[in-house]
Design a protein around this motif. Structure first.
Motif, PDB file in Angstrom:
ATOM      1  N   ASP A 131       0.818  -1.216   0.000  1.00 38.31           N
ATOM      2  CA  ASP A 131       0.000   0.000   0.000  1.00 38.31           C
ATOM      3  C   ASP A 131       0.857   1.273   0.000  1.00 38.31           C
ATOM      4  O   ASP A 131       0.343   2.381   0.068  1.00 38.31           O
ATOM      5  CB  ASP A 131      -0.957   0.004   1.192  1.00 38.31           C
ATOM      6  N   GLY A 132       2.187   1.090  -0.035  1.00 32.79           N
ATOM      7  CA  GLY A 132       3.099   2.224  -0.064  1.00 32.79           C
ATOM      8  C   GLY A 132       3.504   2.747   1.307  1.00 32.79           C
ATOM      9  O   GLY A 132       4.384   3.597   1.408  1.00 32.79           O
ATOM     10  N   VAL A 133       2.887   2.247   2.369  1.00 33.08           N
ATOM     11  CA  VAL A 133       3.195   2.720   3.712  1.00 33.08           C
ATOM     12  C   VAL A 133       4.467   2.024   4.214  1.00 33.08           C
ATOM     13  O   VAL A 133       4.587   0.800   4.140  1.00 33.08           O
ATOM     14  CB  VAL A 133       2.019   2.451   4.684  1.00 33.08           C
ATOM     15  N   VAL A 134       5.394   2.817   4.709  1.00 30.81           N
ATOM     16  CA  VAL A 134       6.642   2.283   5.260  1.00 30.81           C
ATOM     17  C   VAL A 134       6.359   1.766   6.665  1.00 30.81           C
ATOM     18  O   VAL A 134       5.932   2.519   7.538  1.00 30.81           O
ATOM     19  CB  VAL A 134       7.749   3.365   5.283  1.00 30.81           C
ATOM     20  N   ARG A 135       6.590   0.484   6.868  1.00 24.99           N
ATOM     21  CA  ARG A 135       6.339  -0.127   8.172  1.00 24.99           C
ATOM     22  C   ARG A 135       7.599  -0.718   8.789  1.00 24.99           C
ATOM     23  O   ARG A 135       7.533  -1.401   9.802  1.00 24.99           O
ATOM     24  CB  ARG A 135       5.252  -1.185   8.043  1.00 24.99           C
ATOM     25  N   GLY A 136       8.741  -0.412   8.178  1.00 24.99           N
ATOM     26  CA  GLY A 136       9.997  -0.890   8.730  1.00 24.99           C
ATOM     27  C   GLY A 136      11.163  -0.124   8.145  1.00 24.99           C
ATOM     28  O   GLY A 136      11.071   0.415   7.041  1.00 24.99           O
ATOM     29  N   VAL A 137      12.236  -0.044   8.915  1.00 25.15           N
ATOM     30  CA  VAL A 137      13.467   0.608   8.464  1.00 25.15           C
ATOM     31  C   VAL A 137      14.650  -0.193   8.992  1.00 25.15           C
ATOM     32  O   VAL A 137      14.524  -0.985   9.922  1.00 25.15           O
ATOM     33  CB  VAL A 137      13.578   2.068   8.957  1.00 25.15           C
ATOM     34  N   ALA A 138      15.802   0.038   8.383  1.00 24.70           N
ATOM     35  CA  ALA A 138      17.051  -0.536   8.869  1.00 24.70           C
ATOM     36  C   ALA A 138      18.142   0.497   8.675  1.00 24.70           C
ATOM     37  O   ALA A 138      18.052   1.347   7.781  1.00 24.70           O
ATOM     38  CB  ALA A 138      17.394  -1.825   8.127  1.00 24.70           C
ATOM     39  N   GLY A 139      19.143   0.417   9.518  1.00 24.31           N
ATOM     40  CA  GLY A 139      20.233   1.373   9.395  1.00 24.31           C
ATOM     41  C   GLY A 139      21.384   1.037  10.308  1.00 24.31           C
ATOM     42  O   GLY A 139      21.459  -0.043  10.894  1.00 24.31           O
ATOM     43  N   ARG A 140      22.262   1.990  10.423  1.00 19.40           N
ATOM     44  CA  ARG A 140      23.512   1.820  11.154  1.00 19.40           C
ATOM     45  C   ARG A 140      23.464   2.467  12.530  1.00 19.40           C
ATOM     46  O   ARG A 140      22.800   3.480  12.724  1.00 19.40           O
ATOM     47  CB  ARG A 140      24.667   2.449  10.382  1.00 19.40           C
ATOM     48  N   VAL A 141      24.210   1.864  13.444  1.00 20.44           N
ATOM     49  CA  VAL A 141      24.427   2.413  14.774  1.00 20.44           C
ATOM     50  C   VAL A 141      25.936   2.435  14.995  1.00 20.44           C
ATOM     51  O   VAL A 141      26.591   1.394  14.825  1.00 20.44           O
ATOM     52  CB  VAL A 141      23.744   1.553  15.863  1.00 20.44           C
ATOM     53  N   PRO A 142      26.511   3.584  15.342  1.00 22.56           N
ATOM     54  CA  PRO A 142      27.942   3.624  15.609  1.00 22.56           C
ATOM     55  C   PRO A 142      28.336   2.583  16.656  1.00 22.56           C
ATOM     56  O   PRO A 142      27.680   2.440  17.686  1.00 22.56           O
ATOM     57  CB  PRO A 142      28.169   5.050  16.141  1.00 22.56           C
ATOM     58  N   GLY A 143      29.378   1.827  16.346  1.00 21.08           N
ATOM     59  CA  GLY A 143      29.870   0.806  17.261  1.00 21.08           C
ATOM     60  C   GLY A 143      29.398  -0.596  16.938  1.00 21.08           C
ATOM     61  O   GLY A 143      29.933  -1.563  17.468  1.00 21.08           O
ATOM     62  N   LEU A 144      28.397  -0.740  16.068  1.00 16.38           N
ATOM     63  CA  LEU A 144      27.911  -2.079  15.715  1.00 16.38           C
ATOM     64  C   LEU A 144      28.574  -2.638  14.464  1.00 16.38           C
ATOM     65  O   LEU A 144      28.194  -3.714  14.006  1.00 16.38           O
ATOM     66  CB  LEU A 144      26.390  -2.080  15.539  1.00 16.38           C
ATOM     67  N   GLY A 145      29.523  -1.925  13.904  1.00 18.44           N
ATOM     68  CA  GLY A 145      30.205  -2.426  12.708  1.00 18.44           C
ATOM     69  C   GLY A 145      29.232  -2.594  11.559  1.00 18.44           C
ATOM     70  O   GLY A 145      28.430  -1.708  11.268  1.00 18.44           O
ATOM     71  N   GLU A 146      29.284  -3.738  10.927  1.00 20.38           N
ATOM     72  CA  GLU A 146      28.416  -4.014   9.777  1.00 20.38           C
ATOM     73  C   GLU A 146      27.014  -4.465  10.176  1.00 20.38           C
ATOM     74  O   GLU A 146      26.131  -4.570   9.334  1.00 20.38           O
ATOM     75  CB  GLU A 146      29.065  -5.077   8.872  1.00 20.38           C
ATOM     76  N   THR A 147      26.807  -4.765  11.446  1.00 17.43           N
ATOM     77  CA  THR A 147      25.498  -5.221  11.905  1.00 17.43           C
ATOM     78  C   THR A 147      24.491  -4.080  11.819  1.00 17.43           C
ATOM     79  O   THR A 147      24.722  -2.995  12.328  1.00 17.43           O
ATOM     80  CB  THR A 147      25.571  -5.747  13.349  1.00 17.43           C
ATOM     81  N   LEU A 148      23.381  -4.353  11.149  1.00 15.23           N
ATOM     82  CA  LEU A 148      22.313  -3.358  11.014  1.00 15.23           C
ATOM     83  C   LEU A 148      21.331  -3.472  12.177  1.00 15.23           C
ATOM     84  O   LEU A 148      21.145  -4.547  12.747  1.00 15.23           O
ATOM     85  CB  LEU A 148      21.545  -3.586   9.709  1.00 15.23           C
ATOM     86  N   LEU A 149      20.688  -2.366  12.486  1.00 20.31           N
ATOM     87  CA  LEU A 149      19.565  -2.351  13.411  1.00 20.31           C
ATOM     88  C   LEU A 149      18.318  -2.132  12.573  1.00 20.31           C
ATOM     89  O   LEU A 149      18.279  -1.218  11.744  1.00 20.31           O
ATOM     90  CB  LEU A 149      19.710  -1.228  14.438  1.00 20.31           C
ATOM     91  N   ALA A 150      17.324  -2.987  12.745  1.00 22.12           N
ATOM     92  CA  ALA A 150      16.065  -2.861  12.014  1.00 22.12           C
ATOM     93  C   ALA A 150      14.931  -2.634  13.009  1.00 22.12           C
ATOM     94  O   ALA A 150      14.911  -3.217  14.091  1.00 22.12           O
ATOM     95  CB  ALA A 150      15.798  -4.112  11.181  1.00 22.12           C
ATOM     96  N   LEU A 151      14.019  -1.774  12.640  1.00 20.78           N
ATOM     97  CA  LEU A 151      12.814  -1.501  13.425  1.00 20.78           C
ATOM     98  C   LEU A 151      11.631  -1.844  12.536  1.00 20.78           C
ATOM     99  O   LEU A 151      11.560  -1.394  11.389  1.00 20.78           O
ATOM    100  CB  LEU A 151      12.756  -0.023  13.838  1.00 20.78           C
ATOM    101  N   ARG A 152      10.705  -2.624  13.040  1.00 22.66           N
ATOM    102  CA  ARG A 152       9.572  -3.084  12.234  1.00 22.66           C
ATOM    103  C   ARG A 152       8.288  -2.956  13.028  1.00 22.66           C
ATOM    104  O   ARG A 152       8.197  -3.428  14.171  1.00 22.66           O
ATOM    105  CB  ARG A 152       9.799  -4.542  11.853  1.00 22.66           C
ATOM    106  N   ILE A 153       7.281  -2.326  12.440  1.00 23.54           N
ATOM    107  CA  ILE A 153       5.982  -2.220  13.103  1.00 23.54           C
ATOM    108  C   ILE A 153       5.381  -3.616  13.247  1.00 23.54           C
ATOM    109  O   ILE A 153       5.178  -4.328  12.263  1.00 23.54           O
ATOM    110  CB  ILE A 153       5.012  -1.292  12.330  1.00 23.54           C
TER     111      ILE A 153
END
Length: 163
Positions: free
Chosen positions: A42-64
């Motif tokens: 439906d075009g609505v963004v219900r999740g994101v992922a990105g970087r956190v300083p200190g986590l190296g290549e590991t991403l942090l994702a937030l999902r509704i």
């Protein structure tokens, strides 16, 4: 044949009820920056992922996912590592400056620990790699080494991080 090995942690996904509120929290506390968004059909963004300083290549994702967020409230699925006690104390001061409630510095099973919650009540742990050298194995809820017999070919494991 050689057993395949893991190459680290790709991402940590945290369920949230309000994406904007959680992005703001994780950005303010950890310096999280969004790099990827996940729009639904439906075009609505219900999740994101990105970087956190200190986590190296590991991403942090937030999902509704309100049901998962509610089910995880009060639980601590991930402990973010810091080097030592001074780092835990520095984080306590940072959280104080951000007016975020947190535990005192705790002598946990292996190292020092600081506990606080995200906006949905998920407990976040900041746990030191440095060990304090105090044996808490006789205390309920604290980790103790598991001794494995020679018959299974395994070496004794490290204590499991606990409170």
């Amino acid at each position: 044949m050689t057993e395949p090995l893991l190459a680290g942690i790709h991402h940590v996904k945290i369920p949230v009820t309000d994406l904007d509120r959680s992005i703001a929290f994780y950005s303010r506390v950890f310096g999280f920056t969004v790099e990827i968004e996940f729009p639904e059909s439906d075009g609505v963004v219900r999740g994101v992922a990105g970087r956190v300083p200190g986590l190296g290549e590991t991403l942090l994702a937030l999902r509704i996912n309100p049901a998962a967020a509610e089910g995880c409230a009060g639980f601590d699925p991930v402990s973010f590592a810091v080097k030592g006690r001074a780092d835990v104390e520095a984080w306590a001061a940072r959280l104080d400056a951000l007016d975020i409630a947190h535990s005192p510095v705790i002598e946990a099973s292996i190292g020092w620990l600081l506990v606080f919650s995200d906006p949905d009540g998920l407990q976040l742990h900041l746990y030191s790699w440095a060990a304090h050298g105090i044996d808490h194995s006789d205390r309920p809820g604290y980790g103790r080494a598991v001794r494995r017999g020679a018959e299974d070919g395994r070496t004794p494991s490290r204590p499991v991080p606990g409170p």
